[in-house]
Design a protein around this motif. Structure first.
Motif: not given
Length: 278
Positions: A124-146
């Motif tokens: 839950g922490v060491n694998l699923t938590g990594v997935f949920k971290t990335v999933r929450a963050a990617v839309p912000h990075i992608r939307a900026a287009g940088r």
């Protein structure tokens, strides 16, 4: 001007240890920080986890470098909490460029003694938590287009097997598979994804009776000294060192998220004192 001037990094497990070191090192190079940590002991982990006082110290250290930091309590397994932390941080700091999925736990047992609870909490922490971290963050990075950079913290246990750590090894190998997939999936948006693979690092995760006891089963774990543990840790590495320092991992991550590594994606970078090849 620092290598990360004007950029914002989201770091999990930032209250102490490697996470704090990453926050400070990136701040030294000009980055502002969105920091989260669980700040609660774990049912299956024998050593105490980070506290609010630890996270407050990370905030103090980053602010002492004249950088901004938005810090909050969040469990990486909690989708809503992770999205709220990222969304709030981006709202206050204006952007997101870097993600360091660093949060992790350790516990130990031979496979026949691993309980369902130990397995589930580890994954839950060491694998699923990594997935949920990335999933929450990617839309912000992608939307900026940088474009951007993501580094997932794995381990030498993400490259080889280690006794009494089947659940940890499984999680850290899973992180590698996730990294390789994300590197391909996010490449069209110039978002680079890599993993770092530390050997033992001089943090609270290794300096506790639970870890020390692994190396001296002939003694009560509370009586094993740091010096005795150090000798055992030294045998794991090819270079004659017991462990590496948190800043050694931070420096590797700084390289991976900076323009110095602008065309590096999908790689596993050991910071391991030669332990993988031993």
């Amino acid at each position: 001007m620092g290598k990360l001037e004007g950029k914002v990094a989201f770091i999990t497990g930032a209250a102490r240890g490697q996470g704090r070191s990453h926050a400070v090192r990136l701040a030294q190079e000009g980055a502002d920080v969105i920091a989260v940590d669980h700040l609660q002991d774990m049912a299956t982990v024998g050593d105490p986890q980070a506290t609010q006082a630890d996270l407050d110290e990370t905030v103090r250290m980053v602010e002492a470098l004249d950088r901004r930091i938005i810090a909050s309590r969040a469990d990486v397994r909690d989708t809503a909490a992770m999205r709220a932390a990222v969304d709030d941080g981006v709202a206050q700091l204006g952007r997101l460029d870097i993600v360091l999925a660093n949060a992790g736990i350790a516990s130990f047992a031979p496979v026949e003694e691993l309980t369902d609870e130990m397995w589930d909490e580890m994954i839950g922490v060491n694998l699923t938590g990594v997935f949920k971290t990335v999933r929450a963050a990617v839309p912000h990075i992608r939307a900026a287009g940088r474009g951007g950079a993501i580094v997932l913290t794995s381990s030498t246990a993400g490259i080889k097997g280690l006794a009494n750590l089947a659940h940890y090894v499984a999680a850290k190998h899973g992180v590698v598979g996730m990294m390789k997939t994300l590197a391909n999936e996010l490449a069209p948006d110039m978002i680079r994804v890599n993993s770092v693979h530390p050997t033992s690092v001089d943090t609270d995760m290794i300096h506790n009776p639970e870890t020390y006891g692994l190396f001296r089963p002939d003694k009560p774990k509370t009586e094993v000294t740091r010096e005795e543990a150090a000798e055992s840790f030294r045998t794991m590495n090819a270079l004659p060192v017991e462990w590496v320092e948190p800043v050694d991992i931070s420096n590797a991550i700084l390289f991976l998220v900076s323009d110095d590594a602008r065309y590096i994606t999908g790689v596993q970078l050991p910071v391991d004192a030669g332990s993988v090849g031993k």
